[in-house]
Design a protein around this motif. Structure first.
Motif: not given
Length: 249
Positions: A82-86, A88-95, A103-104
């Motif tokens: 169970t893992v979540l990334g956060i 502030v970068s849209d590009a990072a979340v999309a990747g 990711a959020l």
């Protein structure tokens, strides 16, 4: 402009372009002109042996703060963790999502899913510098962790304790607009000085990188050291259970 909006703008432009290309060069440029290199190629590659060693130490559900393009989130998800990334970068979340992770786009200082229930929080790749206020960041991470939860932080390779205003710039020195944001660089001794009330759970160096593990202030003095290969129930992050801190907020 909110802090979250400012953070997103700071990591747009050259940073987003570098993530899409999978390479730099990319730098944090301090207000005094000093350039701090960002290791975009490593961030965009699969998790390396040093990363894997860190992930083996994780306990319970994992929150990767400043997850970047998602190599760590993807590796943990592939293990059934169970893992979540956060980020502030849209590009990072999309990747991260492209790699199969969850990711959020969120700042660590904004409301997050599962506050007080995360087993491990990761602050790797310089992310111990987020916000430029180490004491405030540690306080926030402590609120995110469950009692006795584990923080694994990557520290600078040298003994440093500095705060600065920075911009993200590319090879041509072009900044992401005129936006400056606060950042910190900490060596392990500095991190430990700020970690009042935390329990030291380990320090190590691997591949030229330095790490420290800390347990949250509510940990029992009998808490076990970080587990090298934690075993939890296989819960895919797309279908969290009622016990999982990952929700669709």
């Amino acid at each position: 402009m909110s802090a979250a909006t400012a953070g997103a703008l700071a990591w747009a432009g050259p940073y987003a372009a570098a993530l899409r290309a999978g390479r730099g060069p990319l730098f944090l440029r301090r207000s005094d002109g000093l350039l701090l290199p960002l290791d975009v190629e490593r961030w965009c590659a699969p998790a390396d042996p040093v990363d894997l060693d860190v992930l083996d130490r994780c306990e319970g559900a994992v929150l990767d703060v400043g997850c970047g393009p998602g190599r760590l989130v993807a590796e943990l998800a592939a293990r059934g963790r169970t893992v979540l990334g956060i980020d502030v970068s849209d590009a990072a979340v999309a990747g991260t999502v492209r790699l199969g992770g969850r990711a959020l786009r969120r700042s660590v200082f904004e409301p997050l899913p599962g506050e007080g229930r995360w087993g491990t929080v990761l602050l790797l790749d310089g992310n111990v510098g987020i916000g430029g206020d180490p004491a405030a960041l540690l306080h926030r991470v402590g609120a995110l962790l469950r009692p006795g939860g584990l923080l694994i932080a990557e520290t600078a390779a040298v003994d440093v304790d500095e705060r600065a205003l920075v911009q993200v710039v590319d090879m041509a020195g072009a900044p992401d607009g005129d936006l400056l944001f606060r950042w910190a660089r900490l060596g392990t001794p500095a991190l430990l000085r700020y970690a009042r009330g935390w329990t030291r759970a380990g320090q190590w160096t691997a591949g030229g990188r330095r790490f420290a593990a800390l347990r949250s202030r509510s940990a029992s003095s009998r808490a076990e050291p970080p587990k090298r290969a934690a075993v939890i129930s296989s819960q895919r992050v797309r279908k969290p259970s009622g016990d999982s801190p990952v929700t669709n907020r």
